[in-house]
Design a protein around this motif. Sequence first.
Motif, mmCIF file in Angstrom:
data_model
loop_
_atom_site.group_PDB
_atom_site.id
_atom_site.type_symbol
_atom_site.label_atom_id
_atom_site.label_comp_id
_atom_site.label_asym_id
_atom_site.label_seq_id
_atom_site.Cartn_x
_atom_site.Cartn_y
_atom_site.Cartn_z
ATOM 1 N N GLY A 34 43.130 22.379 -38.047
ATOM 2 C CA GLY A 34 42.725 21.550 -36.936
ATOM 3 C C GLY A 34 43.764 21.353 -36.044
ATOM 4 N N GLY A 35 45.138 20.885 -36.636
ATOM 5 C CA GLY A 35 46.226 20.583 -35.717
ATOM 6 C C GLY A 35 46.503 21.949 -34.877
ATOM 7 N N GLY A 36 46.412 23.188 -35.330
ATOM 8 C CA GLY A 36 46.788 24.270 -34.709
ATOM 9 C C GLY A 36 45.589 24.656 -33.608
ATOM 10 N N LEU A 37 44.359 24.432 -33.945
ATOM 11 C CA LEU A 37 43.400 24.457 -32.909
ATOM 12 C C LEU A 37 43.486 23.624 -31.775
ATOM 13 C CD1 LEU A 37 40.437 25.350 -35.162
ATOM 14 C CD2 LEU A 37 41.512 26.868 -33.662
ATOM 15 N N MET A 38 44.044 22.314 -32.242
ATOM 16 C CA MET A 38 44.066 21.521 -31.061
ATOM 17 C C MET A 38 45.048 21.971 -30.057
ATOM 18 S SD MET A 38 45.228 17.364 -31.419
ATOM 19 C CE MET A 38 46.952 17.771 -31.994
ATOM 20 N N CYS A 39 46.194 22.405 -30.658
ATOM 21 C CA CYS A 39 47.391 23.039 -29.871
ATOM 22 C C CYS A 39 46.728 24.135 -28.958
ATOM 23 C CB CYS A 39 48.569 23.440 -30.530
ATOM 24 S SG CYS A 39 49.531 22.048 -31.332
ATOM 25 N N VAL A 40 46.155 25.031 -29.536
ATOM 26 C CA VAL A 40 45.455 25.882 -28.721
ATOM 27 C C VAL A 40 44.636 25.715 -27.609
ATOM 28 C CG1 VAL A 40 43.678 28.063 -29.062
ATOM 29 C CG2 VAL A 40 45.645 27.848 -30.767
ATOM 30 N N PHE A 41 43.703 24.687 -27.754
ATOM 31 C CA PHE A 41 42.790 24.258 -27.094
ATOM 32 C C PHE A 41 43.697 23.423 -25.774
ATOM 33 C CE2 PHE A 41 39.415 24.560 -29.872
ATOM 34 C CZ PHE A 41 38.431 25.203 -29.048
ATOM 35 N N LEU A 42 44.721 22.501 -26.208
ATOM 36 C CA LEU A 42 45.413 21.890 -25.029
ATOM 37 C C LEU A 42 46.228 22.954 -24.401
ATOM 38 C CD1 LEU A 42 46.659 18.882 -27.282
ATOM 39 C CD2 LEU A 42 44.793 18.694 -25.383
ATOM 40 N N LEU A 43 46.676 23.959 -25.018
ATOM 41 C CA LEU A 43 47.853 24.790 -24.236
ATOM 42 C C LEU A 43 46.755 25.921 -23.280
ATOM 43 C CD1 LEU A 43 50.382 25.553 -26.750
ATOM 44 C CD2 LEU A 43 50.601 24.166 -24.760
ATOM 45 N N GLY A 44 45.591 25.915 -23.689
ATOM 46 C CA GLY A 44 44.708 26.917 -23.304
ATOM 47 C C GLY A 44 43.734 26.396 -22.256
ATOM 48 N N LYS A 45 43.597 25.064 -22.087
ATOM 49 C CA LYS A 45 42.535 24.628 -21.466
ATOM 50 C C LYS A 45 42.092 24.787 -20.110
ATOM 51 C CE LYS A 45 44.770 20.134 -20.036
ATOM 52 N NZ LYS A 45 44.599 18.712 -20.192
ATOM 53 N N GLU A 46 43.186 25.353 -19.571
ATOM 54 C CA GLU A 46 43.115 26.151 -18.047
ATOM 55 C C GLU A 46 42.445 27.330 -17.903
ATOM 56 O OE1 GLU A 46 43.314 24.236 -15.671
ATOM 57 O OE2 GLU A 46 43.961 22.460 -16.711
ATOM 58 N N ALA A 47 42.774 28.266 -19.156
ATOM 59 C CA ALA A 47 42.455 29.667 -19.199
ATOM 60 C C ALA A 47 41.185 29.735 -19.817
ATOM 61 C CB ALA A 47 43.691 30.509 -19.682
ATOM 62 N N LEU A 48 41.044 28.979 -20.879
ATOM 63 C CA LEU A 48 39.973 29.368 -21.932
ATOM 64 C C LEU A 48 38.564 29.261 -21.104
ATOM 65 C CD1 LEU A 48 40.729 27.255 -24.948
ATOM 66 C CD2 LEU A 48 40.468 29.545 -24.844
ATOM 67 N N PRO A 49 37.989 28.381 -20.182
ATOM 68 C CA PRO A 49 36.800 28.483 -19.516
ATOM 69 C C PRO A 49 36.491 30.090 -18.780
ATOM 70 C CG PRO A 49 37.771 26.439 -18.961
ATOM 71 C CD PRO A 49 38.904 27.230 -19.693
ATOM 72 N N SER A 50 37.437 30.399 -18.327
ATOM 73 C CA SER A 50 37.209 31.842 -17.513
ATOM 74 C C SER A 50 37.110 32.976 -18.506
ATOM 75 C CB SER A 50 38.571 32.245 -16.622
ATOM 76 O OG SER A 50 39.644 32.453 -17.728
ATOM 77 N N LEU A 51 37.285 32.695 -19.820
ATOM 78 C CA LEU A 51 36.769 33.493 -20.906
ATOM 79 C C LEU A 51 35.292 33.681 -21.112
ATOM 80 C CD1 LEU A 51 39.459 33.280 -23.548
ATOM 81 C CD2 LEU A 51 39.270 35.034 -21.788
ATOM 82 N N PHE A 52 34.545 32.499 -20.553
ATOM 83 C CA PHE A 52 33.075 32.414 -20.878
ATOM 84 C C PHE A 52 32.305 32.284 -19.737
ATOM 85 C CE2 PHE A 52 35.383 30.749 -24.498
ATOM 86 C CZ PHE A 52 35.026 31.332 -25.561
ATOM 87 N N THR A 53 32.872 32.305 -18.585
ATOM 88 C CA THR A 53 32.145 32.391 -17.150
ATOM 89 C C THR A 53 33.073 32.696 -16.196
ATOM 90 O OG1 THR A 53 30.933 30.774 -15.880
ATOM 91 C CG2 THR A 53 32.817 29.689 -16.747
ATOM 92 N N ALA A 54 32.282 33.433 -15.224
ATOM 93 C CA ALA A 54 32.923 33.754 -14.002
ATOM 94 C C ALA A 54 32.648 33.003 -12.747
ATOM 95 C CB ALA A 54 32.289 35.203 -13.405
ATOM 96 N N ASP A 55 31.848 31.662 -13.017
ATOM 97 C CA ASP A 55 31.668 30.811 -12.017
ATOM 98 C C ASP A 55 32.606 29.650 -11.841
ATOM 99 O OD1 ASP A 55 30.469 29.062 -10.448
ATOM 100 O OD2 ASP A 55 28.468 28.886 -11.491
ATOM 101 N N ALA A 56 33.330 29.620 -10.986
ATOM 102 C CA ALA A 56 34.446 28.734 -10.893
ATOM 103 C C ALA A 56 34.012 27.209 -10.872
ATOM 104 C CB ALA A 56 35.036 29.051 -9.647
#
Length: 99
Positions: free
Chosen positions: A11-33
Motif C-alpha cells: 500500500g505504501g508503494g502504491l501510494m508513492c506511485v500514485f503521488l509521483l505519477g498523478k500528473e501522468a496517470l490520467p493521460s493513460l486512461f483518457t485523451a480528453d484534457a
Amino acid sequence: DRLLILGLALGGGLMCVFLLGKEALPSLFTADASVALAVAPLLTYVAVMQPLNSLVFVGDGILQGSKDFGYLAGAMVVASAAALGVLGTGDGSLETVWR
C-alpha cells in the motif's frame, strides 16, 4: 502479522506511485484534457487511501479464509450506510465523493 506488514508495504508503494505519477496517470486512461484535469487532484486522495486499503484487503482475505461471511456482510452494511450518509451531506461534486 507478516501479511499485514506485506500489505502495508505494498500500500505504501502504491501510494508513492500514485503521488509521483498523478500528473501522468490520467493521460493513460483518457485523451480528453478536461477529464485529465478534473481527475488529477483526486489522485492525491486515492494515493493516501492505499495503505489503509491494503490493510482492509488483507483483513478481508483472512475473514474469507476463516469463512466468517456473516461478519463481512454486517461490516459491508455498516460501511455502505456510512458512505451514503457522507455522500448525502456533500455538494455532489466529484471531489466530495473522494473526501
